[in-house]
Design an enzyme around this catalytic site. Structure first.
Site, PDB file in Angstrom:
ATOM      1  N   HIS A   1      -3.253  -0.841   4.173  1.00 56.54           N
ATOM      2  CA  HIS A   1      -4.429  -0.427   3.397  1.00 56.54           C
ATOM      3  C   HIS A   1      -5.580  -0.232   4.392  1.00 56.54           C
ATOM      4  O   HIS A   1      -5.622  -0.900   5.420  1.00 56.54           O
ATOM      5  CB  HIS A   1      -4.750  -1.571   2.423  1.00 56.54           C
TER       6      HIS A   1
ATOM      7  N   ASP B   1      -1.883  -9.668   4.998  1.00 61.20           N
ATOM      8  CA  ASP B   1      -2.676  -9.177   3.881  1.00 61.20           C
ATOM      9  C   ASP B   1      -1.833  -9.406   2.626  1.00 61.20           C
ATOM     10  O   ASP B   1      -0.858  -8.693   2.382  1.00 61.20           O
ATOM     11  CB  ASP B   1      -2.975  -7.687   4.115  1.00 61.20           C
TER      12      ASP B   1
ATOM     13  N   LYS C   1      -6.952  -9.244  -8.366  1.00 64.20           N
ATOM     14  CA  LYS C   1      -5.568  -8.751  -8.499  1.00 64.20           C
ATOM     15  C   LYS C   1      -4.629  -9.850  -9.016  1.00 64.20           C
ATOM     16  O   LYS C   1      -3.470  -9.589  -9.313  1.00 64.20           O
ATOM     17  CB  LYS C   1      -5.059  -8.218  -7.155  1.00 64.20           C
TER      18      LYS C   1
ATOM     19  N   CYS D   1      -5.947   4.346  -0.655  1.00 62.54           N
ATOM     20  CA  CYS D   1      -6.545   3.740   0.561  1.00 62.54           C
ATOM     21  C   CYS D   1      -5.502   3.524   1.649  1.00 62.54           C
ATOM     22  O   CYS D   1      -5.562   2.534   2.401  1.00 62.54           O
ATOM     23  CB  CYS D   1      -7.270   2.430   0.253  1.00 62.54           C
TER      24      CYS D   1
HETATM   25  N1  PMP Z   1      -4.898  -4.754   0.941  1.00 62.03           N
HETATM   26  C1  PMP Z   1      -4.086  -4.260   0.010  1.00 62.03           C
HETATM   27  C2  PMP Z   1      -2.620  -4.187   0.301  1.00 62.03           C
HETATM   28  C3  PMP Z   1      -4.601  -3.827  -1.200  1.00 62.03           C
HETATM   29  O1  PMP Z   1      -3.796  -3.329  -2.129  1.00 62.03           O
HETATM   30  C4  PMP Z   1      -5.991  -3.923  -1.429  1.00 62.03           C
HETATM   31  C5  PMP Z   1      -6.610  -3.439  -2.721  1.00 62.03           C
HETATM   32  N2  PMP Z   1      -6.119  -2.213  -3.175  1.00 62.03           N
HETATM   33  C6  PMP Z   1      -6.791  -4.467  -0.435  1.00 62.03           C
HETATM   34  C7  PMP Z   1      -6.207  -4.879   0.739  1.00 62.03           C
HETATM   35  C8  PMP Z   1      -8.271  -4.615  -0.595  1.00 62.03           C
HETATM   36  O2  PMP Z   1      -8.555  -5.527  -1.599  1.00 62.03           O
HETATM   37  P1  PMP Z   1     -10.026  -5.714  -2.152  1.00 62.03           P
HETATM   38  O3  PMP Z   1     -10.537  -4.342  -2.466  1.00 62.03           O
HETATM   39  O4  PMP Z   1      -9.855  -6.567  -3.359  1.00 62.03           O
HETATM   40  O5  PMP Z   1     -10.820  -6.369  -1.084  1.00 62.03           O
END
Ligand code: PMP
Length: 416
Positions: free
Chosen positions: A133, A210, A236, A374
């Site tokens: 991400h 992560d 999440k 992303c």
């Molecule tokens: N890492 C992964 C694998 C994600 O799916 C996400 C959220 N889509 C994030 C990081 C970032 O998370 P947050 O926007 O809640 O900080």
């Protein structure tokens, strides 16, 4: 193979209809259709215990933490620290290894900044993977730019699995940290993190995982994994937004400089010199998101009440069922077909754009996410503009997958 919702849920004794009653938002009507919420990888819905706890906090607890002697301040502080213990127990960590952040993004930025300040210098390397991400790419790029270090990227196969042999070749005396995703948000791949950590540790290299897409679905044991840093987001895991967790081994945390300066993170301040608190408070400058920190524990207790094993089994059934159904549709190409996957199905449809599919699904009440999720380098690897992503949670049903597949067939026929 035709699997009915009833027989499947009965097989594994998972009472999804009762569970759904805990989530009022699932009864929303969208464009005259019952909502089918398949955007759980972006954010999950909240059970009543979480919604009610937010209200309860402001009715009965609201006060600032750690600073007061009065009744409400003590109550807020106790609940805030109690929640930290619940999070710690959930990850099998000790409570002083748990730092409250705004989310996974901030957790990773904190490590990139503070670990980077302490341990990364010109010529060093940070290893990430092709399926990260942006929040596990950009903070490392910023660090590399600041320090004159460089980023190395673990390649992936067409199925969306890490090339572990290539990874092992990247590990060297220059490597200061390996930062990879536990579960890919775009592909659903569950990475072999044990092997990744073992290989890095054999060369005394720490590993950050992560866990944004792992904690909602899998039981995480940071001690067993022996991971150095682990990150996830409250929103999440059926909890509030604006709260996240960074787990860090004490041996690292206490060698890392603070991320931000302010109240809470100090031992003593004079104009000449400031001494810093120990972890975790050293990394929690300013008034934290007290309400969300407290309520996060309610969400964790809620999923533990259902049981992560039952959740994983049920979601795997949903994944298999959805995958089989989608594979039967002409022109659908699945993106991410790893052997070990969480309940994420990404796909493209020949001759259509993902966002057109997304819009036509929404018209029929089905919420999916479309685009690059992303993970622009990853969608670049597949040479596609993005994917349509359906991501399931334990409150989703086989009937909803049937509705989704029917709606998708209709969308495709309209677009062709
Ligand atoms: N890492 C992964 C694998 C994600 O799916 C996400 C959220 N889509 C994030 C990081 C970032 O998370 P947050 O926007 O809640 O900080």
């Amino acid at each position: 193979m035709d699997i009915t919702a009833k027989s499947k849920t009965t097989d594994i004794k998972f009472d999804v209809e009762t569970i759904r009653k805990d989530f009022p938002i699932l009864y929303t009507q969208v464009n005259g259709h019952p909502l089918v919420y398949f955007d759980n990888a972006a954010t999950s819905q909240k059970p009543l215990v979480v919604i009610n706890a937010i209200e309860e906090y402001y009715k009965a607890t609201n006060s600032n933490v750690h600073r007061g002697l009065h009744y409400l301040s003590n109550k807020a502080t106790n609940e805030f620290e109690e929640s930290r213990k619940i999070v710690a127990a959930h990850l099998n960590a000790s409570h002083d290894e748990i730092i409250y952040t705004r989310g996974t993004t901030e957790s990773i930025n904190l490590v990139a900044f503070s670990f980077g300040e302490a341990f990364v210098k010109s010529g060093d390397e940070i290893i990430i993977s092709y399926m990260e991400h942006h929040s596990n790419i950009v903070p490392w790029q910023m660090l590399c730019e600041r320090k004159g270090a460089s980023l190395k990227v673990i390649p992936i196969t067409e199925k969306g699995e890490l090339k572990l042999d290539e990874y092992k070749k990247l590990l060297s005396s220059k490597t200061k940290l390996v930062a990879v995703t536990h579960v890919s948000n775009t592909l659903g791949t569950i990475n072999p993190v044990e092997e990744i950590i073992e290989a890095a540790h054999a060369k005394n290299i720490p590993v950050l995982l992560d866990g944004a897409q792992a904690v909602p679905h899998l039981k995480i044991d940071v001690k067993k994994l022996d991971v150095d840093f682990y990150c996830f987001s409250g929103h999440k895991v059926f909890g509030p937004t604006g709260i996240g967790i960074l787990y860090g081994k004490t041996k690292w945390l206490n060698q890392m400089p603070p991320y931000q300066g302010g109240g809470e993170m100090i031992k003593e301040v004079t104009f000449e010199k400031t001494t810093y608190n120990d972890a975790p408070l050293r990394f929690e400058a300013g008034t934290p998101n007290i309400e969300a920190s407290i309520v996060l524990a309610k969400a964790i207790n809620y999923i533990n009440g259902i049981g992560l094993d039952a959740i994983a089994t049920y979601e795997h059934e949903l994944l298999q069922y959805g995958t089989e159904k989608l594979q039967q549709i002409n022109g659908v190409r699945l993106i991410g077909t790893a052997a070990h996957k969480s309940s994420v199905i990404s796909f493209v449809v020949d001759g259509t754009h993902p966002s057109d599919i997304g819009i036509l699904l929404d018209k029929q009440g089905v919420a999916v996410r479309t685009g690059h999720h992303c993970t622009q380098p990853l969608v670049g690897f597949y040479k596609i503009p993005g994917t349509v992503r359906a991501s399931f949670a334990f409150y989703n049903t086989f009937e909803e997958i049937d509705i989704f597949v029917k709606a998708l067939n209709k969308a495709i026929s309209m677009l062709r």
